[in-house]
Design a protein around this motif. Sequence first.
Motif, short mmCIF file in Angstrom:
data_model
loop_
_atom_site.label_atom_id
_atom_site.label_comp_id
_atom_site.label_asym_id
_atom_site.label_seq_id
_atom_site.Cartn_x
_atom_site.Cartn_y
_atom_site.Cartn_z
N ILE A 85 37.68 16.13 36.53
CA ILE A 85 38.30 15.19 37.46
C ILE A 85 38.43 13.81 36.80
N LEU A 86 37.36 13.35 36.18
CA LEU A 86 37.36 12.02 35.57
C LEU A 86 38.30 11.93 34.37
N PHE A 140 43.68 9.35 37.34
CA PHE A 140 42.54 9.26 38.25
C PHE A 140 42.09 7.81 38.40
N PHE A 141 41.83 7.13 37.29
CA PHE A 141 41.32 5.76 37.37
C PHE A 141 42.40 4.77 37.79
N GLU A 159 33.62 6.52 27.43
CA GLU A 159 33.26 7.92 27.63
C GLU A 159 34.47 8.73 28.09
N PHE A 160 35.39 8.07 28.74
CA PHE A 160 36.62 8.71 29.22
C PHE A 160 37.81 7.94 28.64
N PRO A 161 38.17 8.25 27.39
CA PRO A 161 39.19 7.46 26.68
C PRO A 161 40.51 7.33 27.42
N MET A 162 40.90 8.32 28.20
CA MET A 162 42.15 8.22 28.96
C MET A 162 42.08 7.08 29.97
N SER A 163 40.86 6.73 30.38
CA SER A 163 40.71 5.70 31.41
C SER A 163 41.00 4.30 30.90
N LEU A 164 40.95 4.07 29.60
CA LEU A 164 41.11 2.71 29.08
C LEU A 164 42.42 2.08 29.52
N HIS A 165 43.51 2.73 29.27
CA HIS A 165 44.82 2.21 29.65
C HIS A 165 44.94 2.12 31.17
N GLU A 166 44.43 3.13 31.86
CA GLU A 166 44.51 3.14 33.32
C GLU A 166 43.72 1.99 33.95
N LYS A 167 42.55 1.71 33.41
CA LYS A 167 41.72 0.63 33.96
C LYS A 167 42.37 -0.73 33.74
#
Length: 177
Positions: A56-57, A62-63, A93-101
């Motif tokens: 999910i993460l 998601f983010f 820890e969740f590299p995909m989240s960097l751009h999203e955050k």
Amino acid sequence: MKKKTIAVDMDGVLADIEASLIECYNKECGTAISRESIQGLSEEDAFHGRTILRGILNSENFFRTLPVMPDAVESLRQLQENFEIFIVSAATEFPMSLHEKIGWLGEHFPFISWENIILCGSKRIINTDYMIDDHSKNLDYCIGKPIMFTAFHNINQTHHLRVNNWKEVLETLEKTL
């Protein structure tokens, strides 16, 4: 006079990750867990293992689509009058989240400068006067004053000053001025 500094976590403090995790988990697993049913459980116990949770993460958007915590935007604007605010997220820890955050912060907190956004692994290196986080693993290393933001997974922990919402954050920090 130099302003005091505050490190503010994203997930579980600025962004309502609980609501999205529950919604995604229930959809994926055909369950009906609620905020009430997971109180006091670890993230792994609440979502029955790390595999589903990590899936999910790591899912796209998601983010980027997390809801903002009630009163968070207004509270950070108010705190900026007397404090220098840093958004600190253990995002690597969740590299995909960097751009999203980064996109999420730009949309919801455009008044926070890119210079005050720290996406990292461990928060042990963060040296601010205050740290607001929902995880003891981050607050235990806090050099300044740790402030625990209530979340389902920390409800039974009592070794840090606790706040339950952003109104309580303001009340707590205004006492320090």
